[in-house]
Scaffold this active site. Structure first.
Site, PDB file in Angstrom:
ATOM      1  N   ALA B 107       0.769  -1.247   0.000  1.00  0.00           N
ATOM      2  CA  ALA B 107       0.000   0.000   0.000  1.00  0.00           C
ATOM      3  C   ALA B 107       0.803   1.302   0.000  1.00  0.00           C
ATOM      4  CB  ALA B 107      -0.947   0.005   1.182  1.00  0.00           C
ATOM      5  N   GLY B 110       0.327   5.063  -0.261  1.00  0.00           N
ATOM      6  CA  GLY B 110      -1.107   5.216  -0.030  1.00  0.00           C
ATOM      7  C   GLY B 110      -1.859   6.022  -1.081  1.00  0.00           C
ATOM      8  N   LYS B 112      -2.887   5.021  -4.029  1.00  0.00           N
ATOM      9  CA  LYS B 112      -3.980   4.185  -4.535  1.00  0.00           C
ATOM     10  C   LYS B 112      -4.927   3.804  -3.407  1.00  0.00           C
ATOM     11  CE  LYS B 112      -0.902   2.520  -8.149  1.00  0.00           C
ATOM     12  NZ  LYS B 112       0.390   2.981  -7.536  1.00  0.00           N
ATOM     13  N   ASP B 157       4.046  -9.486   5.793  1.00  0.00           N
ATOM     14  CA  ASP B 157       4.686  -9.815   4.520  1.00  0.00           C
ATOM     15  C   ASP B 157       3.542 -10.222   3.595  1.00  0.00           C
ATOM     16  OD1 ASP B 157       5.755 -11.267   2.366  1.00  0.00           O
ATOM     17  OD2 ASP B 157       7.509 -11.861   3.527  1.00  0.00           O
ATOM     18  N   CYS B 225       4.849  -0.541 -12.371  1.00  0.00           N
ATOM     19  CA  CYS B 225       5.218   0.611 -13.194  1.00  0.00           C
ATOM     20  C   CYS B 225       6.483   0.241 -13.962  1.00  0.00           C
ATOM     21  CB  CYS B 225       5.391   1.872 -12.353  1.00  0.00           C
ATOM     22  SG  CYS B 225       6.567   1.751 -11.020  1.00  0.00           S
TER      23      CYS B 225
END
Lengths: 161, 298
Positions: B107, B110, B112, B157, B225
């Protein structure tokens, strides 16, 4: 998960909502309905609010938003919480002008005339809640967390370490 | 930039692709509707003389013609969030609904997570998982600044995140970030096929666990990405091979031009369904680079 163990073991302990909403009502006149979509937890000396859901049994680092710090008296609302719930406040509110709001956003202290009670106040500028201030003896001290302050202008350089 | 050479055969207009790498990316931001309406925010920016343009494909995305958008009062107050244009795609593909239970497996910081929260109108629950303690701080700070009330943060994890089930899971996986060259030049010097193969192992484990945690009928979005097939199509192909109850759904955002995921790599034929996944190249939409796959668990 008794209250005692939560403080020792640092876990999130469910909290009766009236214990939270009563305090916001007393200090800021915010109606308990404003919090109706939330449930509350205590971890150590902080109180957290999250949308009203069944939380899966996981080990949590954060549960929603930290809204209050009860480490000292009086309890202190977080700037994040005031930016959400503070606009419903009916008392202990201070409206700043542009120049004053800049000082506030830089984390500074300033003399402000107000009939607020001593203690934490909701600070507004042009209808937006800027955050939490501490008002005492005619002085308003910004409580904006360091990472959310405006970079200091030359005059306000004292504000930022 | 030799690591990009191996994509010569799969990237359309390869010359244009190479040429744009040295052009910096404009600043962009997302309007945070948890705190302000779009029209009000646009009025404020106009009043302050900030030059901006809305994305053609997403009304809440803005290109900002300003050097330090992070210093805008609107950012400090959480009315906007500085976020790269293509980073706003995976939450839209995930398409979460208010009241659902969603997991964002990787995450931090944050961007998204908070977009998902805003799409869910602060209702339901988003579990934002981030194993690194150092990276939990910016994640929490962004959630608080943006007025998010439906996010809980965990630190597992991701390969061993223990239990669900979730309606939707986003796996925005750790990757070699080749698509970020325009934002942070030098990224490419750390990239190689070997590194991508290593990351692929981790990414497969993350995606497999995400699928395990998803309800039947639920959705998993996998994004990176980067351009490396070892981190994209080959990861998705591996999980498709190892499970029978999965299907890919076409990724397409109106107004944003995607290229289909590849179905052949290094002379090897891949699963044809991978053409439903999307590659976003920097020279086609004037953005960074991204890969997005949408997997439905039957």
């Amino acid at each position: 998960m008794s209250q005692k163990s939560s403080r020792i073991r640092n876990v999130f302990e469910p909290l009766d909502s009236s214990l939270v909403t009563r305090r916001w009502q007393e200090r800021f006149g915010i109606s308990e309905q404003v919090f109706s979509g939330c449930i509350f937890f205590r971890k150590a000396r902080s109180i957290w609010a999250i949308s009203d859901v069944d939380l899966p049994a996981l080990s949590y680092e954060a549960v929603g938003m930290r809204i209050m710090n009860c480490k000292d008296r009086p309890w202190k609302p977080t700037t994040s919480a005031l930016q959400i719930f503070g606009r419903y406040a009916t008392k202990n509110i201070i409206h700043l002008n542009q120049e004053e709001s800049m000082i506030f956003l830089e984390g500074g202290s300033q003399v402000i005339e107000s009939d607020c009670e001593i203690g934490y106040v909701v600070v507004f500028y042009r209808g937006d809640v800027l955050g939490c201030g501490l008002y005492s003896h005619g002085k308003l001290v910004s409580q904006i967390p360091k990472e959310r302050r405006m970079a200091s202008t030359i005059k306000g350089a004292e504000c930022e370490a | 930039m030799d690591c990009l050479d191996r994509y010569r055969e799969i990237v359309p207009d390869y010359v244009g692709f190479r040429a744009i790498q040295s052009l910096p990316l404009y600043n962009s931001a997302r309007i945070n509707t948890l705190k302000i309406e779009r029209e009000k925010l646009l009025e404020r920016l106009e009043e302050e003389g900030v030059l901006f343009r809305s994305f053609e494909w997403y009304p809440l995305g803005l290109k900002l013609d300003i050097e330090s958008p992070g210093k805008l009062l609107e950012n400090l107050l959480g009315f906007i969030h500085i976020q790269e244009e293509l980073s706003m795609v995976p939450p839209l593909v995930l398409d979460p609904l208010p009241g659902e239970c969603v997991l964002d497996l990787c995450a931090s910081p944050g961007s998204k997570t908070t977009q998902i929260s805003q799409m869910m109108e602060n209702q339901g629950l988003v579990i934002a998982n981030e194993p690194s303690l150092a990276r939990v701080a910016p994640l929490r700070s962004n959630c608080e600044r943006l007025g998010v009330l439906n996010v809980a943060v965990t630190r597992y994890d991701g390969r061993n995140f223990p239990r669900g089930p979730f309606d939707r899971v986003l796996v925005d996986a750790p990757c070699s970030s080749e698509g970020r060259e325009r934002r942070g030049p030098g990224v490419l010097s750390r990239c190689s096929r070997e590194r991508s193969l290593d990351l692929g192992v981790l990414q497969i484990s993350l995606l497999k666990n995400a699928l395990r945690l998803t309800k039947p009928g639920g959705t998993v979005v996998y994004s990176t990405c980067t351009y490396a097939p070892e981190e994209n199509e080959l990861v998705v192909q591996k999980v498709l091979e190892d499970a029978e109850d999965l299907r890919l759904e076409k990724v397409s955002i109106a107004g944003l031009q995607e290229c289909p995921g590849i179905t052949e790599w290094n002379g090897k034929r891949l699963n044809d369904a991978l053409s439903c996944t999307a590659r976003y190249y920097p020279h086609i939409n004037d953005t960074g680079g991204f890969y997005v796959a949408k997997i439905i668990k039957n």
